[in-house]
Design a protein around this motif. Structure first.
Motif, mmCIF file in Angstrom:
data_model
loop_
_atom_site.group_PDB
_atom_site.id
_atom_site.type_symbol
_atom_site.label_atom_id
_atom_site.label_comp_id
_atom_site.label_asym_id
_atom_site.label_seq_id
_atom_site.Cartn_x
_atom_site.Cartn_y
_atom_site.Cartn_z
ATOM 1 N N THR A 246 32.473 48.191 20.095
ATOM 2 C CA THR A 246 30.832 47.706 20.217
ATOM 3 C C THR A 246 30.716 47.725 21.719
ATOM 4 O O THR A 246 29.607 47.391 22.293
ATOM 5 C CB THR A 246 30.757 46.254 19.983
ATOM 6 O OG1 THR A 246 31.816 45.559 20.343
ATOM 7 C CG2 THR A 246 30.935 46.167 18.185
ATOM 8 N N VAL A 247 31.466 48.538 22.488
ATOM 9 C CA VAL A 247 31.210 48.677 23.839
ATOM 10 C C VAL A 247 30.850 47.473 24.727
ATOM 11 O O VAL A 247 29.438 47.501 25.224
ATOM 12 C CB VAL A 247 30.387 49.999 24.431
ATOM 13 C CG1 VAL A 247 30.495 50.415 25.717
ATOM 14 C CG2 VAL A 247 30.635 51.103 23.397
ATOM 15 N N LYS A 248 31.602 46.431 24.598
ATOM 16 C CA LYS A 248 30.995 45.226 25.280
ATOM 17 C C LYS A 248 31.300 45.208 26.487
ATOM 18 O O LYS A 248 32.228 45.959 27.203
ATOM 19 C CB LYS A 248 31.734 43.937 24.575
ATOM 20 C CG LYS A 248 31.273 43.843 23.367
ATOM 21 C CD LYS A 248 31.950 42.403 22.975
ATOM 22 C CE LYS A 248 32.185 42.084 21.535
ATOM 23 N NZ LYS A 248 31.090 42.541 20.491
ATOM 24 N N LYS A 249 30.501 44.540 27.532
ATOM 25 C CA LYS A 249 30.782 44.351 28.955
ATOM 26 C C LYS A 249 32.027 43.376 28.913
ATOM 27 O O LYS A 249 32.180 42.369 28.188
ATOM 28 C CB LYS A 249 29.542 43.930 29.707
ATOM 29 C CG LYS A 249 29.744 43.790 31.017
ATOM 30 C CD LYS A 249 28.299 43.955 31.759
ATOM 31 C CE LYS A 249 28.489 43.239 33.013
ATOM 32 N NZ LYS A 249 27.186 43.463 33.939
ATOM 33 N N LEU A 250 32.895 43.729 29.976
ATOM 34 C CA LEU A 250 34.053 42.717 29.842
ATOM 35 C C LEU A 250 34.451 42.129 31.407
ATOM 36 O O LEU A 250 34.093 42.878 32.346
ATOM 37 C CB LEU A 250 35.491 43.512 29.760
ATOM 38 C CG LEU A 250 35.781 43.876 28.005
ATOM 39 C CD1 LEU A 250 36.509 44.976 28.058
ATOM 40 C CD2 LEU A 250 36.119 42.586 27.456
ATOM 41 N N THR A 251 34.575 40.892 31.300
ATOM 42 C CA THR A 251 35.312 40.343 32.470
ATOM 43 C C THR A 251 36.696 39.949 32.150
ATOM 44 O O THR A 251 36.668 39.035 31.078
ATOM 45 C CB THR A 251 34.633 39.265 32.771
ATOM 46 O OG1 THR A 251 33.283 39.579 33.348
ATOM 47 C CG2 THR A 251 35.320 38.292 34.256
ATOM 48 N N LEU A 252 37.709 40.316 32.673
ATOM 49 C CA LEU A 252 39.178 39.953 32.366
ATOM 50 C C LEU A 252 39.824 39.488 33.641
ATOM 51 O O LEU A 252 39.970 39.864 34.602
ATOM 52 C CB LEU A 252 39.910 41.335 31.650
ATOM 53 C CG LEU A 252 39.193 41.839 30.706
ATOM 54 C CD1 LEU A 252 39.950 43.128 30.147
ATOM 55 C CD2 LEU A 252 39.327 41.167 29.281
ATOM 56 N N GLU A 253 40.169 38.174 33.578
ATOM 57 C CA GLU A 253 41.076 37.653 34.483
ATOM 58 C C GLU A 253 42.492 37.614 34.022
ATOM 59 O O GLU A 253 42.694 36.552 33.287
ATOM 60 C CB GLU A 253 40.422 36.114 34.940
ATOM 61 C CG GLU A 253 39.034 36.103 35.644
ATOM 62 C CD GLU A 253 38.938 36.527 37.193
ATOM 63 O OE1 GLU A 253 39.916 36.956 37.330
ATOM 64 O OE2 GLU A 253 37.524 36.672 37.259
ATOM 65 N N LEU A 254 43.153 38.175 34.581
ATOM 66 C CA LEU A 254 44.613 38.214 33.470
ATOM 67 C C LEU A 254 45.766 37.883 34.500
ATOM 68 O O LEU A 254 45.587 37.200 35.477
ATOM 69 C CB LEU A 254 44.905 39.788 33.035
ATOM 70 C CG LEU A 254 43.526 40.379 32.299
ATOM 71 C CD1 LEU A 254 44.125 41.652 31.966
ATOM 72 C CD2 LEU A 254 43.237 39.594 31.182
ATOM 73 N N GLY A 255 46.864 38.165 34.148
ATOM 74 C CA GLY A 255 48.144 37.734 34.773
ATOM 75 C C GLY A 255 48.199 38.344 36.337
ATOM 76 O O GLY A 255 47.478 39.267 36.694
ATOM 77 N N GLY A 256 49.009 37.905 37.095
ATOM 78 C CA GLY A 256 49.382 38.041 38.368
ATOM 79 C C GLY A 256 50.996 37.952 38.569
ATOM 80 O O GLY A 256 51.598 37.577 37.739
ATOM 81 N N ASN A 257 50.956 38.532 39.849
ATOM 82 C CA ASN A 257 52.639 38.406 40.314
ATOM 83 C C ASN A 257 52.614 38.476 41.646
ATOM 84 O O ASN A 257 52.909 39.280 42.472
ATOM 85 C CB ASN A 257 53.434 39.826 39.774
ATOM 86 C CG ASN A 257 54.768 39.634 40.130
ATOM 87 O OD1 ASN A 257 55.192 38.587 40.920
ATOM 88 N ND2 ASN A 257 55.743 40.434 39.704
ATOM 89 N N ALA A 258 51.838 37.185 42.214
ATOM 90 C CA ALA A 258 51.430 37.152 43.577
ATOM 91 C C ALA A 258 52.530 37.309 44.670
ATOM 92 O O ALA A 258 53.756 36.484 44.673
ATOM 93 C CB ALA A 258 50.676 35.793 43.829
#
Ligand code: ADP
Length: 481
Positions: A246-258
């Motif tokens: 459905t070609v949605k706009k996305l905001t993804l806040e995913l994992g880190g490895n700071a």
């Protein structure tokens, strides 16, 4: 008081109605292992009903002026602040973090509502100088439409407000699927939103244990124009794929490895304070927690001893008890993961300087730990620890530190400590991260853009960028001039 730890909504919220269900699931206090409430275990069909409600509410909500929407958001902000103590207690009960941190999160969460109430008024378009004398060019910003939000348990209020507030300010309507471990804060927020005058259907909360089924329903529905997600990279990638059709706009806040880099010329006191704040907040369960602490050879031993001494001063116990600054981990899997990472590191030659075992406070408590002699082959270096373990890696040169820091598919937060502005600036530019703290272990707030690069995600939350995520730009060409 509308919301107290003993009296808070335990029904889901769809189309302005509090929805119950025979099928329910328990919410457990991780400090005691006891049930504190149960909430409806809703289905994909219920999620579609929530999309119906959000779609029906969209025309009227998006037609309001930004100022009208701001007035409602402002009331919501004030109601959240008015209930901050009850909300903090509720958060500590279902999530486990120390009360002082819960109080901090309520204020932090509320700040997004205040900020976006104001920022919504500044969704400016542009007039663009024309290329033809008969035409004029204008852009306007419009709400993207119905939004779906899937949120994690580690910040049960802030991860919701920093999505819901900009969505509502922009004129969107939203369906929130909170984490199954922490649905109560989400429902409490919905109750306060209702009281603030958020119209029926504008905000919906779908509680469920069927994250997969509900997630699929939200992603598959063409009426949902945007998905905003905070959680693991693994689930983020599933959602990214599911939104393709459905070609949605996305905001993804995913994992880190700071990475947190301590150069030889760092102020030791500042470095220890920064590492403590970044590492042990929320018992190490944040996506911006320092995962790999890179320490230059000349300061390594002094830093390790000072950090261990500071870690030993942390008081471990139930978050609701006075003076506690390290609560339990969220569940048994979280403890098992920390234990397995520690076993791997020790087996490969790591040394436990302090901690290194479960704490007597209860089955989900882990001692604040400092591990030295950490090397790149250990799982603790490549995986997100999500627990109170500081893993110290030794390095010699600046180039080596930057190469080590960037040798991960993730790129959320990075930290560095140095008193040399040239060195700090150069390193900050070279680090592959969405956010860099220089001589600072905690930097997130509502006025700055939060987000990652590489596999840590897409888009930004907070700041002006955070509003833009919920807006589309429309170009209007005025001809026949
Ligand atoms: P964590 O490991 O921090 O729990 P997750 O990514 O598993 O992170 O969870 C974050 C959010 O994503 C939660 O609300 C969870 O219910 C939801 N979630 C987990 N799996 C899926 C899935 N397959 N589809 C949609 N949402 C999911």
């Amino acid at each position: 008081m509308d919301v107290t730890p003993d009296e808070f909504p335990t029904s889901a919220y769809i189309g302005g109605a509090w929805v119950t269900s025979k099928d329910r699931f328990a919410v457990i206090n991780p400090a005691t292992g006891r049930d504190i409430a149960s909430v409806p275990n809703l289905t994909a069909e219920d999620a579609r009903r929530a999309i119906d409600a959000a779609s029906a509410a969209l025309p009227a909500w998006s037609a309001k002026t930004a100022k009208e929407r701001a007035a409602v958001l402002r009331r919501w902000y004030e109601l959240i602040l008015g209930e901050s103590e009850a909300l903090a207690q509720l958060m500590t009960a279902e999530q486990g973090k120390p009360l002082a941190e819960s109080r901090g999160e309520v204020a932090y969460g509320a700040s997004f509502v205040e900020w976006f109430a104001e920022e919504g008024k500044r969704a400016y378009g542009r007039t663009i100088p024309t290329t033809a004398s008969t035409k004029r060019y204008i852009t306007i910003k419009q709400p993207i439409g119905v939004v779906a939000a899937i949120t994690p348990w580690n910040f049960p209020i802030a991860m919701i407000t920093r999505k819901v507030a900009p969505a509502l300010a922009a004129g969107c309507t939203i369906i929130v699927k909170p984490a199954e471990d922490t649905p109560l804060c989400a429902l409490a927020l919905a109750k306060l939103a209702e009281k603030a005058g958020v119209p029926a259907g504008v905000l919906n909360v779908v509680t469920t244990q069927d994250a997969r089924g509900v997630g699929q329903a939200l992603c598959a529905d063409g009426r949902v124009r945007k998905l905003t997600f905070t959680g693991s990279t693994e689930v983020g990638k599933i959602l990214y794929r599911q939104c393709a059709d459905t070609v949605k706009k996305l905001t993804l806040e995913l994992g880190g490895n700071a990475p947190l880099i301590i150069f030889d010329d760092a102020n030791l006191e500042q470095a220890v304070a920064g590492a403590m704040a970044s590492k042990y907040r929320n018992a190490g369960q944040t996506c911006v927690c320092a995962n790999r602490i890179l320490v230059q050879a000349g300061i390594y031993d002094r830093f390790a001893s000072a950090l261990a001494a500071a870690a030993e001063k942390l008081v471990v116990g139930p978050g609701a008890s006075t003076g506690v600054n390290l609560g339990p981990l969220i569940n048994a899997e979280a403890i098992a993961k920390v234990e397995s990472l520690m076993a791997d590191a020790v087996q490969k030659g790591g040394t436990v300087k302090t901690g290194g075992a479960k704490d007597a406070a209860g089955s989900l408590f882990y001692k604040p730990t400092v591990l030295t002699g950490v090397t790149a082959d250990m799982d603790i270096v490549s995986q997100e620890i999500f627990g109170p373990v500081a893993a110290l890696i030794k390095f010699e040169t600046d180039d080596e530190a930057i190469a080590l820091a960037n040798s991960t598919p993730f790129g959320l937060a990075a930290y560095l400590f140095s008193q040399n502005i040239h060195r700090a600036w150069t390193a900050a530019e070279k680090l592959e991260a969405g956010m860099v703290g220089v001589n600072e272990g905690i930097f997130s707030n509502e006025v700055v853009p939060f987000g990652g690069v590489k596999e840590s995600g897409l888009g930004r939350e907070g700041a002006a960028e955070g509003l833009d995520e919920y807006l589309e730009t429309k170009f209007i060409c005025l001809g026949g001039m």
